[in-house]
Design a protein around this motif. Structure first.
Motif, mmCIF file in Angstrom:
data_model
loop_
_atom_site.group_PDB
_atom_site.id
_atom_site.type_symbol
_atom_site.label_atom_id
_atom_site.label_comp_id
_atom_site.label_asym_id
_atom_site.label_seq_id
_atom_site.Cartn_x
_atom_site.Cartn_y
_atom_site.Cartn_z
ATOM 1 N N ALA A 127 24.139 30.634 -14.375
ATOM 2 C CA ALA A 127 25.419 30.533 -15.071
ATOM 3 C C ALA A 127 25.901 29.088 -15.137
ATOM 4 O O ALA A 127 26.507 28.666 -16.127
ATOM 5 N N SER A 128 25.613 28.308 -14.092
ATOM 6 C CA SER A 128 26.061 26.912 -14.071
ATOM 7 C C SER A 128 25.350 26.063 -15.123
ATOM 8 O O SER A 128 25.837 24.994 -15.502
ATOM 9 N N ASP A 129 24.184 26.544 -15.594
ATOM 10 C CA ASP A 129 23.424 25.816 -16.608
ATOM 11 C C ASP A 129 23.796 26.227 -18.026
ATOM 12 O O ASP A 129 23.320 25.627 -18.995
ATOM 13 N N LEU A 130 24.641 27.248 -18.145
ATOM 14 C CA LEU A 130 24.966 27.780 -19.466
ATOM 15 C C LEU A 130 25.614 26.759 -20.393
ATOM 16 O O LEU A 130 25.236 26.671 -21.572
ATOM 17 N N PRO A 131 26.594 25.952 -19.918
ATOM 18 C CA PRO A 131 27.178 24.953 -20.829
ATOM 19 C C PRO A 131 26.142 23.978 -21.397
ATOM 20 O O PRO A 131 26.185 23.624 -22.581
ATOM 21 N N THR A 132 25.193 23.556 -20.553
ATOM 22 C CA THR A 132 24.144 22.646 -21.022
ATOM 23 C C THR A 132 23.264 23.337 -22.049
ATOM 24 O O THR A 132 22.886 22.746 -23.068
ATOM 25 N N ALA A 133 22.913 24.619 -21.769
ATOM 26 C CA ALA A 133 22.069 25.365 -22.695
ATOM 27 C C ALA A 133 22.771 25.556 -24.042
ATOM 28 O O ALA A 133 22.144 25.431 -25.106
ATOM 29 N N ILE A 134 24.061 25.847 -24.007
ATOM 30 C CA ILE A 134 24.819 26.026 -25.252
ATOM 31 C C ILE A 134 24.856 24.729 -26.043
ATOM 32 O O ILE A 134 24.675 24.714 -27.273
ATOM 33 N N ALA A 135 25.073 23.617 -25.343
ATOM 34 C CA ALA A 135 25.115 22.311 -26.019
ATOM 35 C C ALA A 135 23.768 21.999 -26.667
ATOM 36 O O ALA A 135 23.713 21.470 -27.788
ATOM 37 N N GLU A 136 22.684 22.326 -25.974
ATOM 38 C CA GLU A 136 21.359 22.093 -26.545
ATOM 39 C C GLU A 136 21.106 23.010 -27.737
ATOM 40 O O GLU A 136 20.455 22.623 -28.706
ATOM 41 N N TRP A 137 21.619 24.233 -27.655
ATOM 42 C CA TRP A 137 21.457 25.163 -28.773
ATOM 43 C C TRP A 137 22.231 24.672 -29.994
ATOM 44 O O TRP A 137 21.749 24.731 -31.127
ATOM 45 N N ASP A 138 23.432 24.149 -29.757
ATOM 46 C CA ASP A 138 24.257 23.664 -30.872
ATOM 47 C C ASP A 138 23.677 22.400 -31.497
ATOM 48 O O ASP A 138 23.615 22.276 -32.722
ATOM 49 N N ASN A 139 23.238 21.475 -30.638
ATOM 50 C CA ASN A 139 22.691 20.199 -31.118
ATOM 51 C C ASN A 139 21.564 19.764 -30.198
ATOM 52 O O ASN A 139 21.793 19.089 -29.186
ATOM 53 N N SER A 140 20.353 20.171 -30.533
ATOM 54 C CA SER A 140 19.212 19.887 -29.663
ATOM 55 C C SER A 140 18.939 18.390 -29.572
ATOM 56 O O SER A 140 18.978 17.669 -30.561
ATOM 57 N N SER A 141 18.662 17.949 -28.347
ATOM 58 C CA SER A 141 18.311 16.541 -28.126
ATOM 59 C C SER A 141 16.814 16.314 -28.257
ATOM 60 O O SER A 141 16.338 15.186 -28.132
ATOM 61 N N HIS A 142 16.048 17.382 -28.498
ATOM 62 C CA HIS A 142 14.596 17.286 -28.641
ATOM 63 C C HIS A 142 14.228 17.415 -30.116
ATOM 64 O O HIS A 142 14.437 18.456 -30.733
ATOM 65 N N LEU A 143 13.670 16.354 -30.659
ATOM 66 C CA LEU A 143 13.366 16.339 -32.093
ATOM 67 C C LEU A 143 12.426 17.466 -32.490
ATOM 68 O O LEU A 143 12.556 18.048 -33.569
ATOM 69 N N GLU A 144 11.470 17.780 -31.590
ATOM 70 C CA GLU A 144 10.497 18.815 -31.941
ATOM 71 C C GLU A 144 11.158 20.185 -32.066
ATOM 72 O O GLU A 144 10.603 21.095 -32.673
ATOM 73 N N HIS A 145 12.331 20.360 -31.458
ATOM 74 C CA HIS A 145 13.078 21.602 -31.603
ATOM 75 C C HIS A 145 14.033 21.512 -32.786
ATOM 76 O O HIS A 145 14.136 22.434 -33.583
ATOM 77 N N ALA A 146 14.743 20.395 -32.877
ATOM 78 C CA ALA A 146 15.752 20.255 -33.925
ATOM 79 C C ALA A 146 15.152 20.346 -35.319
ATOM 80 O O ALA A 146 15.791 20.851 -36.251
ATOM 81 N N GLN A 147 13.919 19.881 -35.494
ATOM 82 C CA GLN A 147 13.328 19.863 -36.820
ATOM 83 C C GLN A 147 13.061 21.254 -37.373
ATOM 84 O O GLN A 147 12.896 21.437 -38.573
ATOM 85 N N HIS A 148 13.041 22.255 -36.487
ATOM 86 C CA HIS A 148 12.796 23.614 -36.951
ATOM 87 C C HIS A 148 14.098 24.397 -37.188
ATOM 88 O O HIS A 148 14.047 25.551 -37.576
ATOM 89 N N GLY A 149 15.236 23.773 -36.922
ATOM 90 C CA GLY A 149 16.510 24.445 -37.115
ATOM 91 C C GLY A 149 16.768 25.491 -36.048
ATOM 92 O O GLY A 149 16.230 25.434 -34.936
ATOM 93 N N LYS A 150 17.614 26.466 -36.369
ATOM 94 C CA LYS A 150 17.982 27.516 -35.419
ATOM 95 C C LYS A 150 16.925 28.624 -35.467
ATOM 96 O O LYS A 150 17.009 29.549 -36.264
ATOM 97 N N THR A 151 15.936 28.503 -34.616
ATOM 98 C CA THR A 151 14.845 29.476 -34.606
ATOM 99 C C THR A 151 14.599 29.981 -33.199
ATOM 100 O O THR A 151 15.139 29.445 -32.214
#
Length: 220
Positions: A194-218
């Motif tokens: 649960a303590s990691d949830l805010p970080t996970a949500i932030a990554e889901w909203d705006n991924s800091s990893h280009l290899e993820h961001a380039q595929h969009g919300k998948t």
């Protein structure tokens, strides 16, 4: 080598140091002390036979109170020789073979392989594609060659299936709310703290990893 962790104890060693290890006496009439270096050399030759070259590796060893070899852990990254000189896409996953064993019967001789392999001296041992395990009894030297050969022979088909699975994830579009629901379910199943949830949500909203961001919300 990111696929190998020795945080629970153990020393990184070279192949030369591995070959020079001292071992304890066998624990009984049916217990065989197979030098760790023999497994690494067998794995290397098997990979070569099937058209793979080693691109990186890490080998760790733990010792008993008498400084005799107790357990070994290894992670070997490979790529097909057919790709020699070619650059893989930025999000291409490495093929890694994990291996471990012991001289004191605390671990069987085991091998895993895949694109998501983790080997740790705390006994975590994961590889999603193939796995070999054999006890270190009298006929281990007769068994292990065929076991390694069979495991590596299936690696290309298993990697191909894994690549198809990842491509399916990349092509499976998720809406923002659906992704939020998945993250909550991960917390509910105790996969995500649960303590990691805010970080996970932030990554889901705006991924800091280009290899993820380039595929969009998948799903990937």
């Amino acid at each position: 080598m990111k696929n190998l962790s020795l945080h629970a104890g153990g020393d990184l060693v070279t192949r030369e140091q591995l070959a020079a290890l001292n071992y304890p006496a066998p624990l009984g009439a049916r217990h065989v002390i197979r030098p760790f270096a023999e497994d690494i050399e067998l794995l290397t030759s098997t990979l070569d036979d099937f058209g793979y070259r080693i691109t990186d590796e890490g080998i760790g060893v733990t010792f008993d109170k008498d400084n005799l070899a107790r357990q070994f852990f290894g992670a070997i990254e490979v790529r097909p020789k057919a790709l020699e000189g070619e650059w893989l896409p930025a999000d291409e996953r490495s093929i890694v073979v994990g291996i471990r064993g012991s001289a004191d019967q605390s671990l069987p001789r085991q091998l895993v392989a895949g694109t998501n392999v983790f080997v740790c001296s705390n006994l975590a041992f994961h590889g999603e594609l193939t796995k070999v395990s054999t006890k270190q009894t009298l006929r281990i030297n007769d068994r292990i060659d065929a076991l390694f050969h069979d495991a590596i022979s299936h690696l290309p088909q298993e990697v191909e299936r894994d690549n198809a699975r990842i491509e399916a994830y990349k092509n499976y579009q998720l809406s923002g709310p659906k992704g939020d629901a998945i993250l909550i379910e991960l917390v509910r199943r105790q996969i995500l703290n649960a303590s990691d949830l805010p970080t996970a949500i932030a990554e889901w909203d705006n991924s800091s990893h280009l290899e993820h961001a380039q595929h969009g919300k998948t799903a990937y």
